[in-house]
Design a protein around this motif. Structure first.
Motif, short mmCIF file in Angstrom:
data_model
loop_
_atom_site.label_atom_id
_atom_site.label_comp_id
_atom_site.label_asym_id
_atom_site.label_seq_id
_atom_site.Cartn_x
_atom_site.Cartn_y
_atom_site.Cartn_z
N MET A 212 -8.29 -7.32 32.21
CA MET A 212 -6.89 -7.09 32.52
C MET A 212 -6.33 -8.15 33.45
O MET A 212 -5.14 -8.19 33.73
CB MET A 212 -6.71 -5.69 33.12
N PHE A 213 -7.19 -9.04 33.93
CA PHE A 213 -6.73 -10.19 34.71
C PHE A 213 -5.71 -10.98 33.90
O PHE A 213 -4.72 -11.47 34.44
CB PHE A 213 -7.92 -11.07 35.09
N ILE A 214 -5.97 -11.11 32.60
CA ILE A 214 -5.05 -11.85 31.72
C ILE A 214 -3.67 -11.19 31.75
O ILE A 214 -2.65 -11.87 31.89
CB ILE A 214 -5.59 -11.87 30.28
N ALA A 215 -3.66 -9.87 31.59
CA ALA A 215 -2.39 -9.14 31.58
C ALA A 215 -1.67 -9.27 32.91
O ALA A 215 -0.44 -9.42 32.96
CB ALA A 215 -2.63 -7.67 31.26
N SER A 216 -2.42 -9.24 34.00
CA SER A 216 -1.82 -9.36 35.33
C SER A 216 -1.16 -10.72 35.51
O SER A 216 -0.02 -10.81 36.01
CB SER A 216 -2.91 -9.15 36.39
N GLU A 217 -1.84 -11.79 35.08
CA GLU A 217 -1.27 -13.13 35.20
C GLU A 217 -0.04 -13.29 34.30
O GLU A 217 0.94 -13.94 34.68
CB GLU A 217 -2.33 -14.18 34.81
N ARG A 218 -0.08 -12.68 33.13
CA ARG A 218 1.05 -12.75 32.21
C ARG A 218 2.27 -12.06 32.80
O ARG A 218 3.39 -12.58 32.76
CB ARG A 218 0.66 -12.11 30.87
N MET A 219 2.06 -10.89 33.40
CA MET A 219 3.19 -10.16 33.99
C MET A 219 3.74 -10.89 35.21
O MET A 219 4.95 -10.88 35.45
CB MET A 219 2.77 -8.75 34.38
N LYS A 220 2.88 -11.56 35.96
CA LYS A 220 3.38 -12.36 37.10
C LYS A 220 4.33 -13.44 36.61
O LYS A 220 5.40 -13.66 37.20
CB LYS A 220 2.20 -13.01 37.83
N ALA A 221 3.96 -14.11 35.52
CA ALA A 221 4.80 -15.18 34.98
C ALA A 221 6.11 -14.63 34.44
O ALA A 221 7.18 -15.23 34.64
CB ALA A 221 4.04 -15.92 33.87
N ILE A 222 6.05 -13.49 33.76
CA ILE A 222 7.26 -12.87 33.20
C ILE A 222 8.19 -12.42 34.31
O ILE A 222 9.41 -12.66 34.27
CB ILE A 222 6.87 -11.68 32.29
N ASN A 223 7.64 -11.78 35.32
CA ASN A 223 8.47 -11.32 36.45
C ASN A 223 9.09 -12.48 37.21
O ASN A 223 10.26 -12.43 37.60
CB ASN A 223 7.61 -10.48 37.42
N ASP A 224 8.30 -13.54 37.41
CA ASP A 224 8.80 -14.70 38.13
C ASP A 224 9.93 -15.38 37.36
O ASP A 224 10.96 -15.76 37.94
CB ASP A 224 7.66 -15.69 38.37
N ALA A 225 9.74 -15.49 36.03
CA ALA A 225 10.77 -16.12 35.20
C ALA A 225 12.06 -15.31 35.23
O ALA A 225 13.16 -15.88 35.39
CB ALA A 225 10.26 -16.25 33.76
N TYR A 226 11.95 -14.00 35.10
CA TYR A 226 13.17 -13.18 35.11
C TYR A 226 13.86 -13.23 36.46
O TYR A 226 15.10 -13.28 36.54
CB TYR A 226 12.86 -11.73 34.74
N SER A 227 13.08 -13.24 37.54
CA SER A 227 13.66 -13.30 38.88
C SER A 227 14.49 -14.58 39.05
O SER A 227 15.60 -14.55 39.59
CB SER A 227 12.54 -13.25 39.92
N LYS A 228 13.97 -15.69 38.55
CA LYS A 228 14.69 -16.97 38.66
C LYS A 228 15.97 -16.96 37.83
O LYS A 228 17.03 -17.45 38.28
CB LYS A 228 13.79 -18.12 38.21
N ILE A 229 15.90 -16.38 36.64
CA ILE A 229 17.09 -16.32 35.78
C ILE A 229 18.15 -15.40 36.40
O ILE A 229 19.35 -15.72 36.41
CB ILE A 229 16.71 -15.83 34.36
N ALA A 230 17.70 -14.25 36.91
CA ALA A 230 18.63 -13.32 37.53
C ALA A 230 19.34 -13.93 38.72
O ALA A 230 20.56 -13.73 38.93
CB ALA A 230 17.89 -12.05 37.94
N LYS A 231 18.62 -14.73 39.50
CA LYS A 231 19.22 -15.39 40.67
C LYS A 231 20.26 -16.42 40.23
O LYS A 231 21.30 -16.58 40.88
CB LYS A 231 18.14 -16.06 41.51
N ARG A 232 20.00 -17.10 39.13
CA ARG A 232 20.96 -18.07 38.63
C ARG A 232 22.25 -17.39 38.20
O ARG A 232 23.36 -17.90 38.46
CB ARG A 232 20.37 -18.84 37.46
N HIS A 233 22.14 -16.23 37.56
CA HIS A 233 23.33 -15.51 37.12
C HIS A 233 24.09 -14.90 38.29
O HIS A 233 25.31 -14.72 38.22
CB HIS A 233 22.94 -14.42 36.12
N ALA A 234 23.37 -14.59 39.36
CA ALA A 234 24.00 -13.96 40.52
C ALA A 234 24.68 -14.99 41.41
O ALA A 234 25.53 -14.64 42.24
CB ALA A 234 22.96 -13.19 41.32
N ALA A 235 24.31 -16.25 41.25
CA ALA A 235 24.85 -17.30 42.12
C ALA A 235 26.33 -17.56 41.85
O ALA A 235 26.81 -17.41 40.75
CB ALA A 235 24.06 -18.58 41.92
#
Length: 235
Positions: A212-235
């Motif tokens: 499940m380490f694979i799944a954990s790393e994948r979710m970290k990348a997905i969450n990080d990507a969405y956080s960056k996109i959301a911040k761009r839209h909020a700016a």
């Protein structure tokens, strides 16, 4: 490490000179009445064997790649010898990785036709390939060929590649979005990916708990990507 404990019996069941073909045949026969265990053992062997084939294609195995391999496979001391025997069998086998990858896909299709598990194998291979700081050209060519054999479409492979190769710099590619995607589109895609990668979903398609380490790393990348996109839209 219940899945890895099956490796002793698996290796003992291989007659004569050990090959990947013999390993796959042994998996099919030994676990013919236990589909769940068969999938999990096949996943484990796939990650080990294709890691070895990738190392052979690249010509170099760095300490960082070995460390990444062991992050995914938390190998107990008593199983270390068996895991690396399988690794050596794969590396020394004269059969090309294409044959093995094709057999693995056939094994998956024989079960229920749902081969998402193969995408998880590719995810693990990318994690190992990038451990030394870069996915080398020969490694990328190897991974792309394996993805084609596994039946992953171009868009799926591109998203996987971008998440591992350019994730921090290209959050839209990580989520499989165009750069002009709206905030609503980004959130919708994000929620879809979160649902697809829920631990229950992964367990249902045969990903062992140990990996499940694979799944954990994948979710970290997905969450990080969405956080960056959301911040761009909020700016």
């Amino acid at each position: 490490m219940a899945i890895l404990s099956n490796f002793t019996a698996l290796l003992q069941a291989i007659p004569g000179r050990a090959t990947l073909e013999a390993v796959l045949d042994a998996i099919r026969s030994m676990f013919s009445g236990d589909r769940d265990t068969r999938r999990k053992v096949a996943f484990s062997v796939a990650l080990i064997a294709l890691s070895a084939k990738m190392a052979k294609a690249d010509g170099v195995v760095s300490a960082a790649e070995v460390s990444a391999f062991r992050q995914i496979l938390e190998i107990p001391p008593e199983e270390m010898r068996n895991v690396f025997r399988l690794y050596d069998i794969a590396k020394q086998d004269i059969a090309g990785f294409e044959i093995y990858a094709g057999r693995l896909r056939s094994l998956c299709e024989d079960e229920n036709g749902n081969c998402q598990l193969l995408g998880d194998v590719l995810d693990g291979l990318f994690h190992i390939a990038k451990a030394d700081g870069v996915v080398h050209e020969r490694e990328l060519a190897f991974l792309e060929e394996v993805a084609t054999i596994f039946g992953l479409d171009e868009a799926g492979f591109a998203r996987l590649r971008e998440r591992h190769v350019a994730g921090p710099d290209n959050p839209y590619a990580v989520l499989g979005l165009d750069t002009d995607a709206t905030a609503a589109e980004a959130r919708s895609q994000y929620l879809t990916l979160v649902k697809e990668n829920h631990p229950d979903r992964l367990a249902a398609r045969g990903v062992p708990d140990e990996f499940m380490f694979i799944a954990s790393e994948r979710m970290k990348a997905i969450n990080d990507a969405y956080s960056k996109i959301a911040k761009r839209h909020a700016a």
